[in-house]
Write a protein that holds these residues in place. Structure first.
Motif, short mmCIF file in Angstrom:
data_model
loop_
_atom_site.label_atom_id
_atom_site.label_comp_id
_atom_site.label_asym_id
_atom_site.label_seq_id
_atom_site.Cartn_x
_atom_site.Cartn_y
_atom_site.Cartn_z
N GLY A 194 1.29 -6.75 8.27
CA GLY A 194 1.36 -5.39 7.75
C GLY A 194 0.25 -5.02 6.80
O GLY A 194 0.38 -4.07 6.03
N LEU A 195 -0.85 -5.77 6.85
CA LEU A 195 -1.98 -5.50 5.96
C LEU A 195 -3.21 -5.10 6.77
O LEU A 195 -3.56 -5.78 7.72
N GLN A 196 -3.84 -4.00 6.39
CA GLN A 196 -5.06 -3.52 7.04
C GLN A 196 -6.20 -3.59 6.04
O GLN A 196 -6.15 -2.91 5.01
N PRO A 197 -7.22 -4.41 6.30
CA PRO A 197 -8.32 -4.48 5.33
C PRO A 197 -9.09 -3.15 5.25
O PRO A 197 -9.29 -2.48 6.26
N ASP A 198 -9.47 -2.80 4.03
CA ASP A 198 -10.29 -1.62 3.81
C ASP A 198 -11.77 -1.96 3.89
O ASP A 198 -12.58 -1.14 4.29
N ARG B 290 0.83 -1.18 0.00
CA ARG B 290 0.00 0.00 0.00
C ARG B 290 0.88 1.25 0.00
O ARG B 290 0.58 2.19 -0.72
N TYR B 291 1.92 1.24 0.81
CA TYR B 291 2.77 2.43 0.88
C TYR B 291 3.65 2.55 -0.35
O TYR B 291 4.00 3.65 -0.75
N GLN B 292 4.00 1.43 -0.98
CA GLN B 292 4.83 1.46 -2.17
C GLN B 292 4.05 1.90 -3.40
O GLN B 292 4.59 2.59 -4.25
N VAL B 293 2.80 1.49 -3.51
CA VAL B 293 2.01 1.82 -4.70
C VAL B 293 1.06 2.99 -4.48
O VAL B 293 0.45 3.47 -5.42
N GLY B 294 0.89 3.43 -3.25
CA GLY B 294 0.00 4.54 -2.94
C GLY B 294 -1.36 4.06 -2.47
O GLY B 294 -1.85 3.03 -2.92
N HIS B 295 -1.94 4.80 -1.56
CA HIS B 295 -3.23 4.42 -0.97
C HIS B 295 -4.33 4.30 -2.01
O HIS B 295 -5.19 3.43 -1.90
N GLU B 296 -4.31 5.16 -3.02
CA GLU B 296 -5.39 5.13 -4.01
C GLU B 296 -5.20 4.04 -5.06
O GLU B 296 -6.03 3.90 -5.95
N ASN B 297 -4.13 3.27 -4.96
CA ASN B 297 -3.87 2.19 -5.91
C ASN B 297 -3.99 0.81 -5.30
O ASN B 297 -3.63 -0.19 -5.94
N PHE B 298 -4.47 0.73 -4.08
CA PHE B 298 -4.52 -0.56 -3.38
C PHE B 298 -5.75 -0.61 -2.49
O PHE B 298 -6.03 0.33 -1.75
N CYS B 299 -6.47 -1.70 -2.58
CA CYS B 299 -7.64 -1.89 -1.72
C CYS B 299 -7.67 -3.35 -1.29
O CYS B 299 -7.63 -4.24 -2.14
N LEU B 300 -7.71 -3.60 0.00
CA LEU B 300 -7.73 -4.96 0.51
C LEU B 300 -9.13 -5.29 1.01
O LEU B 300 -9.64 -4.64 1.92
N LEU B 301 -9.74 -6.28 0.38
CA LEU B 301 -11.04 -6.79 0.82
C LEU B 301 -10.80 -8.13 1.49
O LEU B 301 -10.18 -9.01 0.91
N GLN B 302 -11.28 -8.26 2.69
CA GLN B 302 -11.17 -9.52 3.41
C GLN B 302 -12.53 -10.19 3.42
O GLN B 302 -13.53 -9.57 3.79
N CYS B 303 -12.57 -11.45 3.03
CA CYS B 303 -13.79 -12.23 3.11
C CYS B 303 -13.67 -13.13 4.33
O CYS B 303 -12.70 -13.85 4.48
N SER B 304 -14.66 -13.06 5.21
CA SER B 304 -14.57 -13.78 6.47
C SER B 304 -15.90 -14.46 6.79
O SER B 304 -16.97 -13.90 6.55
#
Length: 147
Positions: A40-44, A1-15
């Protein structure tokens, strides 16, 4: 996320949200978010798989314990037709979330080339037509497995 930028990464967690005695349990989701945070991953967005729609109290608890907004906790409960899942996500506000997280509103829209079938843009209405067709199938099919 920090390498590619916040607006270029979205983490969806299915639980999975198990239902025990009529109570939706959030501990499995909390645990998996904790494990992701350890990597080091925070789901959005957290997509909750469950038997019934996620209750408001369950949504609030997941939001509070997992560090996501209440709107970012989406319910994907059991439906008779798998093709209805995108409709459920749309009704839950997935497009607004993705637009906000990935800043999709900043993208320019190219005109659609209607002559080329391979570049046709499909809409949610197209998907809903497909889901409705699949839901209306009533013919029974026999499947045989030969070993």
């Amino acid at each position: 996320r920090y390498q590619v930028g916040h607006e270029n990464f979205c983490l969806l967690q299915c639980s999975l949200i198990p239902n025990m005695g009529g109570v939706q349990k959030t501990k499995p989701t909390q645990h998996t978010v904790k494990e992701l945070l350890g990597l080091g991953l925070q789901p959005d967005v957290i997509v909750c798989r469950c038997d019934d729609p996620v209750q408001d109290a369950t949504r609030a608890k997941i939001s509070q314990q997992c560090g996501v907004s209440g709107q970012a906790v989406l319910s994907v409960h059991n439906v008779p037709n798998l093709f209805n899942v995108p409709r459920m996500l749309e009704e839950g506000g997935i497009m607004n979330l993705l637009t906000a997280i990935l800043r999709l509103d900043r993208l320019s829209k190219k005109p659609q080339d209607s002559t080329n079938v391979n570049t046709r843009v499909f809409t949610m209405a197209d998907w809903e037509d497909l889901a409705d067709k699949k839901s209306s199938v009533t013919e029974e099919v026999s499947i045989a497995i030969v070993a």
